[in-house]
Motif scaffolding. Structure first.
Motif, PDB file in Angstrom:
ATOM      1  N   PRO A  23       0.911  -1.118  -0.138  1.00 15.58           N
ATOM      2  CA  PRO A  23       0.160  -0.015  -0.084  1.00 15.58           C
ATOM      3  C   PRO A  23       0.925   1.134  -0.092  1.00 15.58           C
ATOM      4  N   PRO A  24       0.371   2.327  -0.761  1.00 15.56           N
ATOM      5  CA  PRO A  24       1.355   3.519  -0.863  1.00 15.56           C
ATOM      6  C   PRO A  24       1.748   4.234   0.532  1.00 15.56           C
ATOM      7  N   LYS A  25       0.735   3.965   1.510  1.00 16.20           N
ATOM      8  CA  LYS A  25       1.089   4.540   2.855  1.00 16.20           C
ATOM      9  C   LYS A  25       2.190   4.008   3.680  1.00 16.20           C
ATOM     10  N   ASP A  26       2.349   2.680   3.425  1.00 19.20           N
ATOM     11  CA  ASP A  26       3.314   1.805   4.059  1.00 19.20           C
ATOM     12  C   ASP A  26       4.817   1.706   3.026  1.00 19.20           C
ATOM     13  N   ARG A  27       4.589   2.127   1.847  1.00 15.28           N
ATOM     14  CA  ARG A  27       5.822   1.916   0.926  1.00 15.28           C
ATOM     15  C   ARG A  27       7.111   2.536   1.431  1.00 15.28           C
ATOM     16  N   GLU A  28       7.066   3.901   1.692  1.00 22.54           N
ATOM     17  CA  GLU A  28       8.447   4.481   2.079  1.00 22.54           C
ATOM     18  C   GLU A  28       9.208   3.929   3.225  1.00 22.54           C
ATOM     19  N   GLU A  53      10.973  -0.052  -6.900  1.00 21.40           N
ATOM     20  CA  GLU A  53      10.670  -1.331  -7.177  1.00 21.40           C
ATOM     21  C   GLU A  53       9.299  -1.687  -6.363  1.00 21.40           C
ATOM     22  N   LEU A  54       8.970  -1.229  -5.116  1.00 20.25           N
ATOM     23  CA  LEU A  54       7.581  -1.565  -4.587  1.00 20.25           C
ATOM     24  C   LEU A  54       6.537  -0.966  -5.331  1.00 20.25           C
ATOM     25  N   LYS A  55       6.626   0.050  -6.042  1.00 23.39           N
ATOM     26  CA  LYS A  55       5.572   0.653  -6.880  1.00 23.39           C
ATOM     27  C   LYS A  55       4.863  -0.290  -8.022  1.00 23.39           C
ATOM     28  N   LYS A  56       5.990  -1.375  -8.182  1.00 26.38           N
ATOM     29  CA  LYS A  56       5.526  -2.172  -9.545  1.00 26.38           C
ATOM     30  C   LYS A  56       4.492  -3.233  -9.148  1.00 26.38           C
ATOM     31  N   LYS A  57       3.681  -3.435  -9.834  1.00 23.41           N
ATOM     32  CA  LYS A  57       2.523  -4.413  -9.303  1.00 23.41           C
ATOM     33  C   LYS A  57       2.983  -5.758  -9.182  1.00 23.41           C
ATOM     34  N   ASN A  58       3.693  -6.102  -9.975  1.00 20.12           N
ATOM     35  CA  ASN A  58       4.257  -7.717 -10.027  1.00 20.12           C
ATOM     36  C   ASN A  58       5.313  -7.797  -9.076  1.00 20.12           C
ATOM     37  N   ILE A  59       5.795  -7.119  -8.159  1.00 20.89           N
ATOM     38  CA  ILE A  59       6.854  -7.279  -7.392  1.00 20.89           C
ATOM     39  C   ILE A  59       6.451  -7.412  -6.094  1.00 20.89           C
ATOM     40  N   GLY A  60       7.015  -8.461  -5.414  1.00 23.50           N
ATOM     41  CA  GLY A  60       6.378  -8.767  -3.850  1.00 23.50           C
ATOM     42  C   GLY A  60       7.780  -8.905  -3.020  1.00 23.50           C
ATOM     43  N   LEU A  61       7.540  -9.150  -1.901  1.00 22.54           N
ATOM     44  CA  LEU A  61       8.518  -9.198  -0.663  1.00 22.54           C
ATOM     45  C   LEU A  61       8.266 -10.494   0.138  1.00 22.54           C
ATOM     46  N   VAL A  62       9.047 -11.055   0.681  1.00 21.82           N
ATOM     47  CA  VAL A  62       8.699 -12.015   1.782  1.00 21.82           C
ATOM     48  C   VAL A  62       9.708 -11.542   2.836  1.00 21.82           C
ATOM     49  N   LEU A  63       9.249 -11.019   3.993  1.00 25.18           N
ATOM     50  CA  LEU A  63      10.098 -10.634   4.840  1.00 25.18           C
ATOM     51  C   LEU A  63      10.181 -11.294   6.211  1.00 25.18           C
TER      52      LEU A  63
END
Length: 166
Positions: A23-28, A53-63
């Motif tokens: 979500p944009p609010k969490d991105r930064e 990178e996190l703005k791209k729709k097909n990029i994901g993270l596992v933290l």
């Protein structure tokens, strides 16, 4: 006790979070956390700009974080492309290596992609990074290509792939 990700068990004291759409609010805040960890692990020439990178729709993270805190101890960056996913980056902080966290991150990605209809996961790894290559091989990845000078003069890349369909 730590077990392998093949069993799907997360190491004690570690929690995983899968982010497929940031979500944009969490991105930064998230971008800053991952970038800070990345600076400790990878050469600056290999750094991603996570605010982009996190703005791209097909990029994901596992933290992977310590339970009860926001402290990241590892992460995996992937890109989903139809029936294939690319594992772009995998890292664990030095003091947590060898405890099964990276294996668990990979297992989590495999499970997530399999549920979404993905058939394979592909990655490039520096041939000189023996621990990384051994980890990927132990998770079922097989070398399918070798590309000299991919990372720069004298730095060969290996393309590895794992089939995740049953």
């Amino acid at each position: 006790m730590t077990t392998t990700a093949h069993a799907g068990i997360i190491p004690v004291g570690i929690v995983l979070q899968v982010i497929t759409a940031c979500p944009p609010k969490d991105r930064e805040v998230l971008a800053a956390k991952v970038a800070k960890l990345e600076k400790k692990i990878f050469p600056s020439s290999e750094a991603f700009d996570y605010s982009i990178e996190l703005k791209k729709k097909n990029i994901g993270l596992v933290l992977a974080a310590r339970e009860g805190s926001q402290e990241l101890v590892g992460y995996l960056v992937f890109q989903r492309l139809k029936s294939q996913a690319w594992l772009h980056k995998l890292a664990t902080i030095e003091q947590e290596r060898g405890k099964g966290i990276a294996r668990c991150l990979i297992h989590s990605l495999c499970q997530q992609m399999k549920k979404g209809g993905c058939r394979t996961i592909v990655l490039w790894v520096d041939e000189a990074r023996n621990p990384a290559r051994a980890l990927y091989a132990s998770c079922g990845f097989q070398q399918i290509e070798r590309l000299p000078d991919y990372y720069g003069p004298g730095r060969t890349a290996l393309k590895m792939e794992v089939d995740i369909v049953e």
